[in-house]
Design a protein around this motif. Structure first.
Motif, PDB file in Angstrom:
ATOM      1  N   THR A  68      33.423 -11.172 -74.944  1.00 21.55           N
ATOM      2  CA  THR A  68      32.863  -9.900 -75.573  1.00 21.55           C
ATOM      3  C   THR A  68      33.552  -9.419 -76.496  1.00 21.55           C
ATOM      4  OG1 THR A  68      31.738  -9.512 -73.469  1.00 21.55           O
ATOM      5  CG2 THR A  68      31.920  -7.659 -74.897  1.00 21.55           C
ATOM      6  N   VAL A  69      32.966  -8.764 -77.688  1.00 22.82           N
ATOM      7  CA  VAL A  69      33.779  -8.062 -78.837  1.00 22.82           C
ATOM      8  C   VAL A  69      33.075  -6.682 -78.797  1.00 22.82           C
ATOM      9  CG1 VAL A  69      34.036  -8.102 -81.181  1.00 22.82           C
ATOM     10  CG2 VAL A  69      33.769 -10.431 -80.040  1.00 22.82           C
ATOM     11  N   LEU A  70      34.001  -5.719 -78.665  1.00 15.94           N
ATOM     12  CA  LEU A  70      33.796  -4.358 -78.766  1.00 15.94           C
ATOM     13  C   LEU A  70      34.355  -4.019 -80.383  1.00 15.94           C
ATOM     14  CD1 LEU A  70      35.254  -3.079 -75.475  1.00 15.94           C
ATOM     15  CD2 LEU A  70      32.645  -3.507 -75.913  1.00 15.94           C
ATOM     16  N   GLY A  71      33.135  -3.516 -81.066  1.00 21.90           N
ATOM     17  CA  GLY A  71      33.637  -2.986 -82.474  1.00 21.90           C
ATOM     18  C   GLY A  71      34.044  -1.713 -82.440  1.00 21.90           C
ATOM     19  N   ALA A  72      35.230  -1.127 -82.145  1.00 26.16           N
ATOM     20  CA  ALA A  72      35.681   0.106 -82.456  1.00 26.16           C
ATOM     21  C   ALA A  72      35.764   0.692 -83.558  1.00 26.16           C
ATOM     22  CB  ALA A  72      37.020   0.287 -81.699  1.00 26.16           C
ATOM     23  N   CYS A  73      35.598   1.977 -83.725  1.00 23.93           N
ATOM     24  CA  CYS A  73      35.647   2.642 -85.191  1.00 23.93           C
ATOM     25  C   CYS A  73      35.989   4.148 -84.637  1.00 23.93           C
ATOM     26  CB  CYS A  73      34.205   2.776 -85.669  1.00 23.93           C
ATOM     27  SG  CYS A  73      34.194   3.584 -87.285  1.00 23.93           S
ATOM     28  N   SER A  74      36.975   4.584 -85.700  1.00 21.61           N
ATOM     29  CA  SER A  74      37.392   5.865 -85.578  1.00 21.61           C
ATOM     30  C   SER A  74      36.822   6.595 -86.872  1.00 21.61           C
ATOM     31  CB  SER A  74      38.990   6.213 -85.612  1.00 21.61           C
ATOM     32  OG  SER A  74      39.299   7.478 -86.090  1.00 21.61           O
ATOM     33  N   PRO A  75      35.743   7.548 -86.827  1.00 22.16           N
ATOM     34  CA  PRO A  75      35.000   7.989 -87.936  1.00 22.16           C
ATOM     35  C   PRO A  75      36.085   8.624 -88.948  1.00 22.16           C
ATOM     36  CG  PRO A  75      33.782   8.589 -85.922  1.00 22.16           C
ATOM     37  CD  PRO A  75      35.182   7.990 -85.514  1.00 22.16           C
ATOM     38  N   ALA A  76      36.916   9.527 -88.445  1.00 23.70           N
ATOM     39  CA  ALA A  76      37.765  10.092 -89.776  1.00 23.70           C
ATOM     40  C   ALA A  76      38.658   8.892 -90.425  1.00 23.70           C
ATOM     41  CB  ALA A  76      38.820  11.207 -88.933  1.00 23.70           C
ATOM     42  N   VAL A  77      39.240   7.910 -89.631  1.00 22.42           N
ATOM     43  CA  VAL A  77      39.902   6.771 -90.300  1.00 22.42           C
ATOM     44  C   VAL A  77      38.953   6.187 -91.233  1.00 22.42           C
ATOM     45  CG1 VAL A  77      41.291   4.854 -89.806  1.00 22.42           C
ATOM     46  CG2 VAL A  77      41.567   6.857 -88.566  1.00 22.42           C
ATOM     47  N   ALA A  78      37.767   5.768 -90.550  1.00 24.65           N
ATOM     48  CA  ALA A  78      36.870   4.818 -91.462  1.00 24.65           C
ATOM     49  C   ALA A  78      36.725   5.729 -92.799  1.00 24.65           C
ATOM     50  CB  ALA A  78      35.686   4.702 -90.694  1.00 24.65           C
ATOM     51  N   ASP A  79      36.252   6.983 -92.722  1.00 24.32           N
ATOM     52  CA  ASP A  79      35.955   7.631 -93.921  1.00 24.32           C
ATOM     53  C   ASP A  79      37.067   7.595 -94.964  1.00 24.32           C
ATOM     54  OD1 ASP A  79      34.543   9.720 -95.561  1.00 24.32           O
ATOM     55  OD2 ASP A  79      35.973  11.212 -94.940  1.00 24.32           O
ATOM     56  N   ASP A  80      38.468   7.674 -94.363  1.00 20.89           N
ATOM     57  CA  ASP A  80      39.514   7.741 -95.303  1.00 20.89           C
ATOM     58  C   ASP A  80      39.964   6.224 -95.967  1.00 20.89           C
ATOM     59  OD1 ASP A  80      40.004  10.197 -94.724  1.00 20.89           O
ATOM     60  OD2 ASP A  80      41.670  10.064 -93.455  1.00 20.89           O
ATOM     61  N   ALA A  81      39.317   5.277 -95.015  1.00 24.61           N
ATOM     62  CA  ALA A  81      39.704   3.997 -95.431  1.00 24.61           C
ATOM     63  C   ALA A  81      38.567   3.594 -96.398  1.00 24.61           C
ATOM     64  CB  ALA A  81      39.571   3.130 -94.390  1.00 24.61           C
ATOM     65  N   LEU A  82      37.220   4.085 -96.189  1.00 25.10           N
ATOM     66  CA  LEU A  82      36.164   3.983 -97.412  1.00 25.10           C
ATOM     67  C   LEU A  82      36.727   4.504 -98.821  1.00 25.10           C
ATOM     68  CD1 LEU A  82      32.986   4.370 -95.044  1.00 25.10           C
ATOM     69  CD2 LEU A  82      33.705   2.276 -96.215  1.00 25.10           C
ATOM     70  N   ALA A 124      42.706  -3.870 -99.697  1.00 25.59           N
ATOM     71  CA  ALA A 124      43.219  -2.577 -99.626  1.00 25.59           C
ATOM     72  C   ALA A 124      44.506  -2.231-100.664  1.00 25.59           C
ATOM     73  CB  ALA A 124      43.398  -2.030 -98.372  1.00 25.59           C
ATOM     74  N   PRO A 125      44.609  -1.092-101.155  1.00 32.41           N
ATOM     75  CA  PRO A 125      45.842  -0.893-101.755  1.00 32.41           C
ATOM     76  C   PRO A 125      47.164  -0.894-101.051  1.00 32.41           C
ATOM     77  CG  PRO A 125      44.823   1.267-101.333  1.00 32.41           C
ATOM     78  CD  PRO A 125      43.809   0.200-100.782  1.00 32.41           C
ATOM     79  N   ASN A 126      48.180  -1.134-101.744  1.00 29.61           N
ATOM     80  CA  ASN A 126      49.496  -1.086-100.927  1.00 29.61           C
ATOM     81  C   ASN A 126      50.321   0.251-101.178  1.00 29.61           C
ATOM     82  OD1 ASN A 126      51.795  -1.453 -99.287  1.00 29.61           O
ATOM     83  ND2 ASN A 126      52.738  -3.072-101.052  1.00 29.61           N
ATOM     84  N   THR A 127      49.662   1.316-100.857  1.00 33.43           N
ATOM     85  CA  THR A 127      49.893   2.745-101.263  1.00 33.43           C
ATOM     86  C   THR A 127      50.388   3.424 -99.954  1.00 33.43           C
ATOM     87  OG1 THR A 127      47.808   3.513-100.822  1.00 33.43           O
ATOM     88  CG2 THR A 127      48.335   2.745-102.993  1.00 33.43           C
ATOM     89  N   ALA A 128      51.057   4.459-100.081  1.00 31.47           N
ATOM     90  CA  ALA A 128      51.314   5.559 -99.250  1.00 31.47           C
ATOM     91  C   ALA A 128      50.290   6.087 -98.264  1.00 31.47           C
ATOM     92  CB  ALA A 128      52.315   6.559 -99.445  1.00 31.47           C
ATOM     93  N   ALA A 129      49.080   6.328 -99.185  1.00 31.91           N
ATOM     94  CA  ALA A 129      47.946   6.637 -98.221  1.00 31.91           C
ATOM     95  C   ALA A 129      47.221   5.804 -97.360  1.00 31.91           C
ATOM     96  CB  ALA A 129      46.748   7.216 -99.341  1.00 31.91           C
ATOM     97  N   TRP A 130      47.453   4.439 -97.783  1.00 31.84           N
ATOM     98  CA  TRP A 130      47.020   3.254 -96.911  1.00 31.84           C
ATOM     99  C   TRP A 130      47.943   2.850 -95.831  1.00 31.84           C
ATOM    100  CZ3 TRP A 130      42.316   1.535 -96.666  1.00 31.84           C
ATOM    101  CH2 TRP A 130      42.038   0.621 -95.744  1.00 31.84           C
ATOM    102  N   GLY A 131      49.285   3.343 -96.281  1.00 34.45           N
ATOM    103  CA  GLY A 131      50.122   3.230 -95.078  1.00 34.45           C
ATOM    104  C   GLY A 131      49.789   4.068 -93.779  1.00 34.45           C
ATOM    105  N   LYS A 132      49.182   5.222 -94.262  1.00 36.26           N
ATOM    106  CA  LYS A 132      49.136   6.526 -93.310  1.00 36.26           C
ATOM    107  C   LYS A 132      47.613   5.704 -92.373  1.00 36.26           C
ATOM    108  CE  LYS A 132      51.211  10.192 -95.641  1.00 36.26           C
ATOM    109  NZ  LYS A 132      51.146  11.470 -96.450  1.00 36.26           N
ATOM    110  N   ILE A 133      46.955   5.296 -93.034  1.00 35.29           N
ATOM    111  CA  ILE A 133      45.770   4.878 -92.521  1.00 35.29           C
ATOM    112  C   ILE A 133      46.024   3.990 -91.280  1.00 35.29           C
ATOM    113  CG2 ILE A 133      43.403   3.720 -92.789  1.00 35.29           C
ATOM    114  CD1 ILE A 133      43.315   5.178 -95.237  1.00 35.29           C
ATOM    115  N   ILE A 134      47.098   2.792 -91.730  1.00 28.57           N
ATOM    116  CA  ILE A 134      47.577   2.082 -90.638  1.00 28.57           C
ATOM    117  C   ILE A 134      48.376   2.416 -89.850  1.00 28.57           C
ATOM    118  CG2 ILE A 134      49.269   0.072 -90.770  1.00 28.57           C
ATOM    119  CD1 ILE A 134      48.125  -0.836 -93.502  1.00 28.57           C
ATOM    120  N   GLU A 135      49.066   3.669 -89.921  1.00 31.43           N
ATOM    121  CA  GLU A 135      49.781   4.085 -88.986  1.00 31.43           C
ATOM    122  C   GLU A 135      48.936   4.817 -87.910  1.00 31.43           C
ATOM    123  OE1 GLU A 135      52.829   6.892 -90.483  1.00 31.43           O
ATOM    124  OE2 GLU A 135      53.481   5.511 -91.937  1.00 31.43           O
TER     125      GLU A 135
END
Length: 148
Positions: A68-82, A124-135
């Motif tokens: 089984t595959v569960l496709g998880a999503c955090s809407p706030a993180v998804a918005d920032d990532a987009l 995705a960019p190798n930026t501080a903002a992307w680093g925060k999304i990963i964190e």
């Protein structure tokens, strides 16, 4: 026939792609429910859910164990990532967690961070903002994995 790749995948440490694995001793159905609940507790919604084993067993007469595959999503993180990727990260959404049976009563829970993979392949960019999304996603998944 092999194809030359611009990067040797063997040189990439599993932690650089956010690889996580855990083993659970319970039925497949119990494991899926357990993981679903932990993801929800960590702030993820389940955007998609599918059972590849059922599909391939029916369509190509395979004999796959439950998967089984569960496709998880955090809407706030998804918005920032987009926002950070000019919408391109959507090609990798959602953040999948796979659960498969290795033997009766034994399940593997597996995840690879699409946020880390996207950065590794230049989506995705190798930026501080992307680093925060990963964190943010990593911290939430740390909570899930600690409770598995």
């Amino acid at each position: 026939m092999t194809t030359d790749l611009p990067v040797n995948p063997a040189t990439i440490d599993p932690s650089d792609r956010g690889e996580r694995r855990a083993e659970l001793e319970m039925t497949h159905e119990e494991a899926v429910e357990h993981v679903r609940g932990l993801l929800k507790d960590a702030g993820f919604g389940i955007a998609t859910e599918f059972v590849p084993s059922k599909m391939v067993n029916e369509k190509v007469d395979a004999e796959r164990d439950p998967y089984t595959v569960l496709g998880a999503c955090s809407p706030a993180v998804a918005d920032d990532a987009l926002e950070e990727t000019a919408n391109e990260i959507g090609g990798l959404f959602s953040c999948n967690v796979a659960i498969w049976e290795t033997e009766e009563g034994a399940q593997v829970v597996y995840h690879v961070s699409i946020m880390k993979v996207a950065r590794l392949v230049g989506l995705a960019p190798n930026t501080a903002a992307w680093g925060k999304i990963i964190e943010r996603t990593g911290s939430a998944l740390d909570d899930v994995w600690e409770r598995l």
